[in-house]
Motif scaffolding. Structure first.
Motif, PDB file in Angstrom:
ATOM      1  N   THR A   1       0.829  -1.235   0.136  1.00  0.00           N
ATOM      2  CA  THR A   1       0.453  -0.184   0.093  1.00  0.00           C
ATOM      3  C   THR A   1       1.058   1.020  -0.022  1.00  0.00           C
ATOM      4  N   ASN A   2       2.234   1.405   0.605  1.00  0.00           N
ATOM      5  CA  ASN A   2       3.064   2.806   0.387  1.00  0.00           C
ATOM      6  C   ASN A   2       3.418   2.281  -0.757  1.00  0.00           C
TER       7      ASN A   2
ATOM      8  N   LEU B   1       1.358  -3.068 -13.464  1.00  0.00           N
ATOM      9  CA  LEU B   1       1.186  -1.812 -13.204  1.00  0.00           C
ATOM     10  C   LEU B   1       0.582  -0.859 -14.098  1.00  0.00           C
ATOM     11  N   GLY B   2       0.585  -1.457 -15.451  1.00  0.00           N
ATOM     12  CA  GLY B   2      -0.080  -0.474 -16.542  1.00  0.00           C
ATOM     13  C   GLY B   2       0.710   0.763 -17.115  1.00  0.00           C
TER      14      GLY B   2
ATOM     15  N   VAL C   1      -3.537   3.482 -10.164  1.00  0.00           N
ATOM     16  CA  VAL C   1      -3.536   2.143  -9.724  1.00  0.00           C
ATOM     17  C   VAL C   1      -3.872   2.414  -8.642  1.00  0.00           C
ATOM     18  N   THR C   2      -4.866   1.666  -7.808  1.00  0.00           N
ATOM     19  CA  THR C   2      -5.195   1.607  -6.118  1.00  0.00           C
ATOM     20  C   THR C   2      -5.155  -0.108  -5.690  1.00  0.00           C
ATOM     21  N   ILE C   3      -5.775  -0.437  -4.793  1.00  0.00           N
ATOM     22  CA  ILE C   3      -5.805  -1.378  -3.469  1.00  0.00           C
ATOM     23  C   ILE C   3      -7.500  -1.598  -4.420  1.00  0.00           C
TER      24      ILE C   3
ATOM     25  N   VAL D   1      -6.866  -2.135  -8.433  1.00  0.00           N
ATOM     26  CA  VAL D   1      -7.699  -1.486  -9.604  1.00  0.00           C
ATOM     27  C   VAL D   1      -6.238  -0.181 -10.244  1.00  0.00           C
ATOM     28  N   VAL D   2      -6.209  -1.178 -12.143  1.00  0.00           N
ATOM     29  CA  VAL D   2      -5.223  -0.620 -13.068  1.00  0.00           C
ATOM     30  C   VAL D   2      -6.121   0.572 -13.996  1.00  0.00           C
TER      31      VAL D   2
END
Length: 152
Positions: free
Chosen positions: A64-65, A97-98, A104-106, A128-129
């Motif tokens: 997450t960091n 990660l695209g 990008v989010t979790i 979610v990319v």
């Protein structure tokens, strides 16, 4: 409609001020508050919250960091969240990660399959990319008691 009331207005009102007040309820409340505060402090000292965090939680926090730092920085990898010499492109993480300019989010599904082997670990994350759900696998290394994203 105006009737005269006789006698009731002429009588003086007697107020009894002889009842004695006690400080006992106030002292009891203070004593109870002090006991509760001592209990809270003792509970915090005997069972700190850091001890309740699992290795899986620490791995999830490291990922997450990394994602948060990546969204705030143009540097790849962002400073302080990855091992020295780590590269998103050579690790395959950049493709997951695209690319460098992706969002990008979790995902709400979060993290699973955390495995730790001494100072190396892996964890799967639902990301979610650019609006699309993407499963990803992360490799981490413990450096000075902190987990950092690495490739090994």
């Amino acid at each position: 409609m105006n009737e005269e009331q006789s006698g009731s207005d002429d009588q003086p009102v007697v107020v009894d001020q002889t009842d004695k007040r006690s400080v006992v309820p106030f002292v009891a409340a203070v004593v109870i508050a002090i006991v509760v505060l001592i209990g809270i402090v003792a509970g915090g000292l005997l069972s700190p919250a850091e001890k309740n965090v699992t290795e899986a939680d620490r791995l999830a926090a490291a990922v997450t960091n990394y994602i948060d730092a990546r969204s705030r920085s143009d540097l790849r990898p962002p400073p302080g969240v990855a091992c020295p010499g780590f590269s998103e492109e050579t690790s395959g993480l950049g493709e997951q990660l695209g690319g460098p300019n992706s969002t990008v989010t979790i995902d709400g599904k979060g993290f699973e399959n955390a495995t730790v082997n001494v100072d190396r670990a892996k964890i799967d994350a639902a990301l979610v990319v650019n609006g699309n759900p993407v499963p990803s696998s992360w490799k981490l290394t413990r450096v000075d008691s902190a987990w950092l994203v690495c490739s090994f």
